[in-house]
Design a protein around this motif. Sequence first.
Motif, PDB file in Angstrom:
ATOM      1  N   GLU A  61       0.826  -1.214   0.000  1.00 28.93           N
ATOM      2  CA  GLU A  61       0.000   0.000   0.000  1.00 28.93           C
ATOM      3  C   GLU A  61       0.857   1.260   0.000  1.00 28.93           C
ATOM      4  OE1 GLU A  61      -2.691  -0.430   3.282  1.00 28.93           O
ATOM      5  OE2 GLU A  61      -3.853  -1.968   2.246  1.00 28.93           O
ATOM      6  N   GLY A 107       0.331   0.149  -9.485  1.00 31.83           N
ATOM      7  CA  GLY A 107      -0.028  -1.046 -10.254  1.00 31.83           C
ATOM      8  C   GLY A 107       1.033  -2.119 -10.182  1.00 31.83           C
ATOM      9  N   ILE A 153      -0.906  -1.121  -4.769  1.00 32.16           N
ATOM     10  CA  ILE A 153      -2.312  -0.725  -4.895  1.00 32.16           C
ATOM     11  C   ILE A 153      -2.582   0.269  -3.774  1.00 32.16           C
ATOM     12  CG2 ILE A 153      -4.715  -1.539  -5.024  1.00 32.16           C
ATOM     13  CD1 ILE A 153      -3.233  -3.147  -7.057  1.00 32.16           C
ATOM     14  N   ASP A 154      -2.758   1.512  -4.151  1.00 29.69           N
ATOM     15  CA  ASP A 154      -2.993   2.582  -3.187  1.00 29.69           C
ATOM     16  C   ASP A 154      -4.218   2.257  -2.328  1.00 29.69           C
ATOM     17  OD1 ASP A 154      -3.176   4.939  -1.871  1.00 29.69           O
ATOM     18  OD2 ASP A 154      -2.999   6.214  -3.657  1.00 29.69           O
TER      19      ASP A 154
END
Lengths: 144, 232
Positions: free
Chosen positions: A70, A113, A140-141
């Motif tokens: 993250e 990504g 993936i934020d």
Amino acid sequence: MKKETVVAIILGLLFGGIVAVFISLKSKDIELSKNKVIPPLKEKIVSSNLTGVEMKSLELTEPANNAIYEKDTIRFKGIVSKDSLIVVQSPIKDLVVKNTNEKFDFEFPLALGENSIKIVVYPKEKQFRPQEKFIKVYYIDSEL
Amino acid sequence: MKNAIKNCFIVILFYCFFTNSIALGQTPSSTASSSPSIVVDKDIQQLKDKVANKVLEIRRQNNKAISGFVLSRDGNGMKINSDEVNQVKFDDTLTKVFKVLGTSKKEIKKDDIEKNDYVIVSGVVSDNTITANIVLIDENFLVDSGKITEINKETYNIKVLTSDKNTYSLDIETGTKQYMVNIKTLLKETIGFSKLKEGDTVHFVVKKTGSEKNNTYSAYKILVIPQEYFIK
């Protein structure tokens, strides 16, 4: 020719032959004893022997393949042979590091990504083959 | 089965949370005291945090990411050419789709996903199907390395043999980023095509579109380690 003369010639030839064979055998022995076998130099043997050189294989403890993050930076951690050249490449970053210790630990940026990353280690002993690892990690934020 | 147990666990946690909240919520009014209310609020908050953390942990454990080119689309999902899972299911309320534009992203509709798009899907996997939380449309990159075996100075093309015996044909375009490692400082230096030599080691990045022929790619980026590094 008298009979005695013929016998004397034959005996002379026989005696001459025996002496010739004896001399030739003796001369060979003398020649062999004079020739010495030259052994290979000890130094050369030592320099071509690589069994004493310790080679550590690449161990990548972090990151794991297919891991999801993250954050946009990760740490590469692992073990390689001392003084190896480590090359880490991704579409957004090229990193070239010479590690002085066996353990390595460095930061690496991630793109949003998928991140295809290749790590190649070139050992200090140039005769050893490079070691490679390919991993994919995902950033993936968490705000998505 | 595993997912069902996890879902049951979440439901039970929520049930405990709500029943406790209701039960605890009634206490202050009956006692009409201010200090127990603060304690109760704290307890509720702690329980809330615990539930939220547990839910997040379960979601993280089950969350996986896969990638591949879109093979076909249908109303509620798509099929992709991924090695592990190739069926993607959309959730009407949960699934969000973004297009990655360099360092930024733009939210788009599910209907905007087209055949042959390269997608990265994050979600929960069950029975060869991933229920998508997030779909990212991005470019597919190939990263590899090997030795330069041939240089064509007329077509600006190099042939690279990798350690797994693959031969890549790389076109060096004007937009290709070309770097070389300085063997003394180990710093990257920008170079031109003329600096490349047969026998050099090259690390390269190419964009894959899925329509390439004969392993020929347009190079996105190259990093050269000159052969002198290995003979010094």
